[in-house]
Design an enzyme around this catalytic site. Structure first.
Site, PDB file in Angstrom:
ATOM      1  CD  GLU A 151     -87.399 -34.232   3.911  1.00 19.80           C
ATOM      2  OE1 GLU A 151     -86.804 -34.070   2.830  1.00 19.80           O
ATOM      3  OE2 GLU A 151     -88.472 -34.876   4.023  1.00 19.80           O
ATOM      4  CD  GLU A 245     -87.556 -36.535  -1.810  1.00 19.62           C
ATOM      5  OE1 GLU A 245     -88.659 -36.680  -1.266  1.00 19.62           O
ATOM      6  OE2 GLU A 245     -86.685 -35.747  -1.388  1.00 19.62           O
TER       7      GLU A 245
END
Length: 288
Positions: A151, A245
């Site tokens: 990520e 998220e």
């Protein structure tokens, strides 16, 4: 025939600040109630996760579990210090054991460095250590049928991988087929030039997507150009997970809130937030 629908996920920190048995049961039950297919469990402290119990709860509710984490400054595979690097290796091994134990198939996040603000560029020896550590992780993960996601996070949370281009360069050096790009639109908003180019650049290496607003709150109330981003995902033919998220100090533990620079309550009702996000994401992916 209708095209396959992306699995929709939600980060566990929308529901609970930890992962006790009670918190696990609440988070997984809420994930299903809100209409999601997948829950992303933070494995920042792998020893605190009862993998067997978690696997049973996931099965009971028909929810898929995956894990994510960031490393620590004293356990960091991108460190030039061999002792720090070895502690990073050990933490990744523990996290991978959790993923395998819950029956998961994905481990992503900042698995390549500490999730922290560094005061210096990545050291050349540290980069060598990082590549070697990721190769070890990827090979061990392959034995369990687990994909590893890198990520890219913003410059205030890592000095190693900030853009999709950075991630692709590391993936090429690691050279293992089960390593993919984990693209987070919140970080892309800071580091990428727009919301289409990183999707196009990642191409078939895009394996996991995080959806979050620019301020980490309700989707559609910040500065992210979601129509452009969802349009790019649709045009690319991406069929992998899309996970919501969001963090609020009302739920996230004080220690982790401090680490993530969550200084205020962006929301207090996780279920309301989650249901709005699922509707927003599903509509965006459908092009509505």
């Amino acid at each position: 025939m209708n095209p396959p629908r992306n699995p929709l996920g939600i980060h566990a920190l929308v529901w609970a600040g930890g992962w006790s048995r009670t918190e696990c049961e609440h988070a997984v039950r809420s994930t299903r109630e809100a209409g999601y297919d997948l829950i992303e469990i933070p494995a920042l402290d792998p020893a605190a996760i009862d993998a067997g119990h978690t696997r049973a709860v996931l099965a009971d509710h028909g929810v898929r579990g995956v894990c994510s984490l960031g490393l620590d400054l004293d356990a960091d595979i991108s460190s030039p210090d061999p002792d720090v690097m070895r502690r990073g290796d050990a933490k990744l091994a523990d996290a991978l054991a959790v993923v395998a134990g819950i029956g998961g198939d994905y481990l992503g996040g900042a698995v390549y460095s500490a999730l922290a603000k560094y005061d210096h560029p990545l050291h050349p020896r540290g980069r060598e250590n990082m590549i070697a550590g990721l190769k070890r992780l990827a090979r061990a993960a392959a034995d369990h049928g687990v994909t590893v996601g890198l990520e890219p996070v913003n410059r205030y949370e890592s000095n190693a991988i900030n853009t999709v281009a950075d991630a692709l360069a590391v993936i090429e050096e690691v050279g293992e087929p089960n390593v993919v790009v984990h693209l987070d639109v919140y970080h892309a908003n800071i580091e990428e030039r727009d919301f289409v180019a990183p999707v196009v650049e990642a191409g078939d290496k895009l394996g996991y997507v995080h959806i979050g607003e620019s301020h980490r709150g309700y989707l559609g109330t910040g500065t992210i150009d979601f129509p452009a981003f969802f349009g790019a995902l649709k045009s690319s033919g991406y069929t992998g997970p899309v996970t919501f998220e969001s963090f609020s100090r009302a739920v996230v533990s004080p220690d982790l809130s401090d680490r993530l620079a969550v200084w205020r309550d962006l929301w207090t009702d996780g279920m309301d937030l989650a249901k709005q996000a699922r509707q927003f994401i599903a509509a965006g992916l459908a092009g509505d």
